[in-house]
Every structure is written in structure tokens, then in C-alpha cells.
Design an enzyme around this catalytic site. Structure first.
Site, short mmCIF file in Angstrom:
data_model
loop_
_atom_site.label_atom_id
_atom_site.label_comp_id
_atom_site.label_asym_id
_atom_site.label_seq_id
_atom_site.Cartn_x
_atom_site.Cartn_y
_atom_site.Cartn_z
N GLY A 183 -4.30 8.18 14.63
CA GLY A 183 -3.12 8.60 13.88
C GLY A 183 -1.90 8.94 14.72
CD GLU B 146 0.39 4.04 19.09
OE1 GLU B 146 0.85 3.32 19.98
OE2 GLU B 146 -0.61 4.77 19.25
N GLY C 65 -11.27 18.31 0.67
CA GLY C 65 -10.53 17.07 0.89
C GLY C 65 -10.48 16.65 2.35
CB ILE D 245 -3.08 10.57 19.56
CG1 ILE D 245 -3.66 11.88 19.06
CG2 ILE D 245 -3.13 10.51 21.08
CD1 ILE D 245 -5.10 12.12 19.49
CE LYS E 147 -9.89 6.18 13.74
NZ LYS E 147 -10.14 7.56 13.31
CB VAL F 121 -0.27 5.92 5.49
CG1 VAL F 121 0.52 5.44 6.69
CG2 VAL F 121 -1.48 6.73 5.94
N GLY F 122 1.70 5.08 3.14
CA GLY F 122 2.84 4.26 2.69
C GLY F 122 3.98 5.14 2.18
CB ALA F 123 4.05 7.95 -0.25
N GLY G 20 0.85 -1.20 0.00
CA GLY G 20 0.00 0.00 0.00
C GLY G 20 0.88 1.24 0.00
N1 HSE Z 1 -11.15 9.22 8.48
C1 HSE Z 1 -10.64 9.29 9.82
C2 HSE Z 1 -11.04 10.59 10.47
C3 HSE Z 1 -9.15 9.15 9.90
O1 HSE Z 1 -11.75 11.40 9.88
O2 HSE Z 1 -10.68 10.79 11.62
C4 HSE Z 1 -8.71 7.74 9.67
O3 HSE Z 1 -9.32 6.88 10.58
#
Ligand code: HSE
Length: 437
Positions: free
Chosen positions: A140, A135, A193, A142, A211, A19-21, A15
């Protein structure tokens, strides 16, 4: 893992989106400090993605390319598989299962995969002595997982949760600040975006629920049955609710909350009114916040960016550094892997205080009809707000806001169902929980 501790830790990344890049860029930019902290170099040796020719702003020169991600699991020169494909099923799940079965360490940012299949994956991880770290799956940038799994490892946790979705927090913040309605703010967020073209995973609460299920599993030591988590989103929240909440001294946030109550695990994602001076009420825009409370540690809150290239890549790479250091931990933070999942009890078993917004006819006896229902259901009213009516012949209804004392969920559900059938009430009532502690 076959490599010795002084040789580079060899990574295969599946992927190559944002994130991968981002991970490749971070490993390159911070190469020296990462090597110093990890005790060995972290070296990407192989990658897999859908499009080989796309410009991602990173060089893939010298890296082995796999069209099929699952082949990374069989590459003898890959020590760690980094799964950044996403999705609870399909290639992401197949790759993680294959990598663990092959005894390879796995790092993933995939919240849906861990929330839905974390019990079986934990068993495979333990059986194959193959660490599985995630993690980046929660909030993200945090360090939420580390905080719960390591920082609070000595304590008995009483509750865990917070603002777990940045898209919803952004939309609710802009609605409050501008008075614009949900659909308008969502459309603007999509143009900027900040929201996905298909926003349902975020705005219907599923992303936050994934989460929350992970955090609750870590907090209470066993994977949580995802389908038992109660999930509501924010589509039904109107600009008027943000405004009425403000008049009552509250803000509205989409919260994920899990706690061990008298009836067992309570786990829910719902919009909530929170006091406007509470720390969580100050977390605005795309920011996330994770709140935990331990019997000894007390309450803590950590706030930060829940998504984006830099924050998420940092979380993924922190897991890679842990693996390089040999610092690996069981998937759910307890040594014995168990598939015995923890089920959350039904919402109706709990208690709460509620905000209720109705649209009612403006004539004598209407409030008496409504309060009679509350009386019959044993729901105690704390306050009532009847804003200046904007009424005319074509819109003969006016808003009526009710705030209850603590009451049983079952009683409240009964009362709302009965109020909904009253002829003086137009529209389905909007019910929002009030979280004051
Ligand atoms: N789409 C999520 C958000 C981020 O708006 O917080 C990735 O889980």
C-alpha cells in the site's frame, strides 16, 4: 499517448471501491500540488464500476460512465487506464491486456494480476510502448516498488521481503498481547473490519506471496514463477506459540523472504520466530515492513501502512504523476522484457533453524525417543523448553518445545515426519522457522 505534455493527463478509472474513490478524493484535495509536481493536470474523465447509483462520497458528475470496464481501453479520450477492480483473471486482466494492446498506459493496484501474469504483461507493455506501473500492489502506502526498482537500481540485491500482510500481522500482534487464540482474534478482526469475511487469501499467506513474488521479480530482474513460491499461513499458530516464543526471546511474524542462495532463488512465505529486539519484531498491528539488502547499500527497512484508502490512493497517484512526468520504467526494472521466468528452488534445498512444538506423553523415555529421531536425521538441538505441565487424567499430554541449530530443510522435514509417527506424540507437530539474520 495522444495528448501533448501541457494538456491534462486524462484518466479512466475502473473500480470505485475504497481505493478508486480514494484516488478521486486525493486528486481533488491535492489538485494544485499534484499539478505542480506532475507538470500537468491529472483529470479523471471516465469511470466504470458495478453500481452506478451507489454513494461513494465523491462526485461523478461530468464523467463518462461505462458499465463494461473494458470499454475504457477503447475510449480515445482516456490516456491512462487505472485498474482497481482486483483479481488475477476476469475483467481486471481483460482490461489491462486490452489497454496495453491499445497503447495506453496502465496503473494498477492488482498484486495477483502482476504476480501471476507479470511476464506476459511486461512483454505487451514493451511491445506497445505502454507503461504498466503498480506501486500500490505491494504494501500500500510504503513506496516499496520505487525503493527496489529505482532507489536500489545500482545495487545487486541479496535479499528482499518483510511483513507483507497487515491482517496476519494484526492477528499475531493481538494474540501475543492478549493471549487469545487464533479463531477468537480472527472473529474479532472480522467484526472490526480488519479482516475480510473470507479471510483465506490473507491468513493462508497468498496475499503476502503475491507481493513477495513481485518484489523478488524486481530484485532479481525477472518475473518469478508464482507457483514455485512456498506459501504457509498462520492458521496453525496457537496462542501458546506466541507465549513460548516470548519465553525464548522471540516474536512470531508472517514473513515473505526471497534470496539468491547457493541452489538458486529461495522464495517463501512462512511464519517465523524473529529475535524480539530485531527491527522487524517491532512492526506490529496492521503495519507492513519491507526489508531489502544490497551488496553495496547494505540493509534497509521501510515501514508503513499496507492498505487503506489514503495510503493506497497515494501509491496509485504517485504512479500517475510518474506517467505525467514521462518517468516510466520497464515492468521488471530491466530494459529487455523477458517471459523467461525465474523459478524458486524447492524448500527442501534450503537450510534453517526451527522451533518445534510437540504434545507428548509425560513419562520416562519420551525425550530420549524424540532426540533419537533428531540424532538419526542429523538435526542438532540447541535448546529445549518443558513448560510447567497442565496435566490431568483427561489430558495426559504436556507441551515440549525444541529449538534446533541450523540444519538442512530436508533433514528437518524427515525428522518431523518421523516424530509425527511416534506413539508418545499427540497431534501434528507445529514447526516454525527461526530467522535471526
Ligand atoms: N489484505 C491485505 C493485508 C492488504 O491485510 O495486508 C491488501 O493486500
Amino acid at each position: 499517448m495522444s495528448a501533448s505534455t501541457s494538456s491534462p493527463l486524462r484518466l479512466g478509472i475502473a473500480g470505485l471501491g475504497t481505493v478508486g474513490a480514494g484516488v478521486i478524493k486525493l486528486l481533488e484535495t491535492n489538485k494544485d500540488l499534484i499539478t505542480a509536481r506532475a507538470g500537468r493536470a491529472l483529470q479523471v474523465v471516465a469511470v466504470s464500476a458495478r453500481n452506478r447509483t451507489q454513494d461513494r462520497g465523491v462526485s461523478l458528475e461530468g464523467l463518462r460512465w461505462y458499465d463494461n470496464a473494458i470499454d475504457l481501453a477503447a475510449d480515445p479520450e482516456v490516456d491512462v487506464v487505472v485498474e482497481l477492480i482486483g483479481g488475477a483473471e476476469g475483467p481486471a486482466r481483460a482490461l489491462v491486456e486490452a489497454a496495453l494492446a491499445a497503447g495506453k498506459a496502465v496503473v494498477t493496484a492488482n498484486k495477483a494480476l502482476i504476480a501471476l501474469h507479470g511476464a506476459a504483461l511486461a512483454q505487451s507493455s514493451a511491445a506497445n510502448t505502454a507503461p504498466l506501473l503498480y506501486e500500490a500492489a505491494v504494501a500500500g502506502g510504503i513506496p516499496a516498488i520505487k525503493t527496489v526498482r529505482e532507489g536500489l537500481a545500482a545495487d545487486r540485491l541479496l535479499r528482499i521481503g518483510g511483513i507483507l500482510n497487515g491482517t496476519c500481522n494484526y492477528i499475531l500482534t493481538v494474540m501475543r498481547e492478549t493471549g487469545k487464540d487464533f479463531a477468537t482474534v480472527l472473529a474479532d478482526a472480522q467484526k472490526l473490519g480488519y479482516a475480510e469475511a473470507d479471510p483465506s487469501t490473507d491468513i493462508d499467506g497468498w496475499d503476502a506471496a503475491h507481493k513477495l513474488a513481485i518484489l523478488a521479480g524486481l530484485a532479481f530482474g525477472r518475473p518469478v514463477a508464482f507457483e514455485s513460491v512456498h506459501v504457509e499461513g498462520i492458521r496453525h499458530i496457537g496462542a501458546a506459540d506466541l507465549d513460548f516464543a516470548r519465553k525464548l526471546g522471540y516474536r512470531i511474524k508472517l514473513l515473505g523472504l526471497a534470496r539468491m542462495g547457493d541452489a538458486g532463488l529461495e522464495a517463501r512465505v512462512t511464519p517465523c520466530l524473529v529475535p524480539e529486539d530485531a527491527p522487524i519484531a517491532q512492526v506490529d498491528g496492521v503495519f507492513n515492513a519491507v526489508v531489502a539488502e544490497g551488496a553495496f547499500a547494505g540493509r534497509l527497512m521501510i515501514e508503513g501502512r499496507g492498505a487503506g484508502e489514503g495510503p493506497t490512493a497515494t501509491a496509485v497517484t504517485a504512479d500517475l504523476i510518474d506517467i505525467a512526468r514521462g518517468n516510466t520504467i520497464p515492468v521488471w526494472g530491466v530494459q529487455s522484457a523477458t517471459t523467461e521466468v525465474l523459478r524458486a528452488c524447492p524448500l527442501s534445498a534450503g537450510k534453517g533453524a526451527f522451533y518445534l512444538r510437540l504434545r507428548v506423553e509425560d513419562r520416562p523415555g519420551v525425550i530420549a525417543d524424540i532426540t533419537a529421531v533428531l540424532r538419526d536425521c542429523g538435526v542438532s538441538l540447541r535448546s529445549m523448553l518443558q513448560p510447567t505441565p497442565v496435566r490431568n487424567e483427561t489430558a495426559p499430554h504436556v507441551p515440549l518445545i525444541l529449538v534446533t541449530h541450523q540444519t538442512s530443510e530436508a533433514a528437518m522435514q524427515d525428522a518431523v515426519a518421523r516424530i509425527d509417527t511416534l506413539s508418545v506424540v499427540a497431534d501434528t507437530p507445529v514447526v516454525i522457522r527461526i530467522e535471526t539474520d
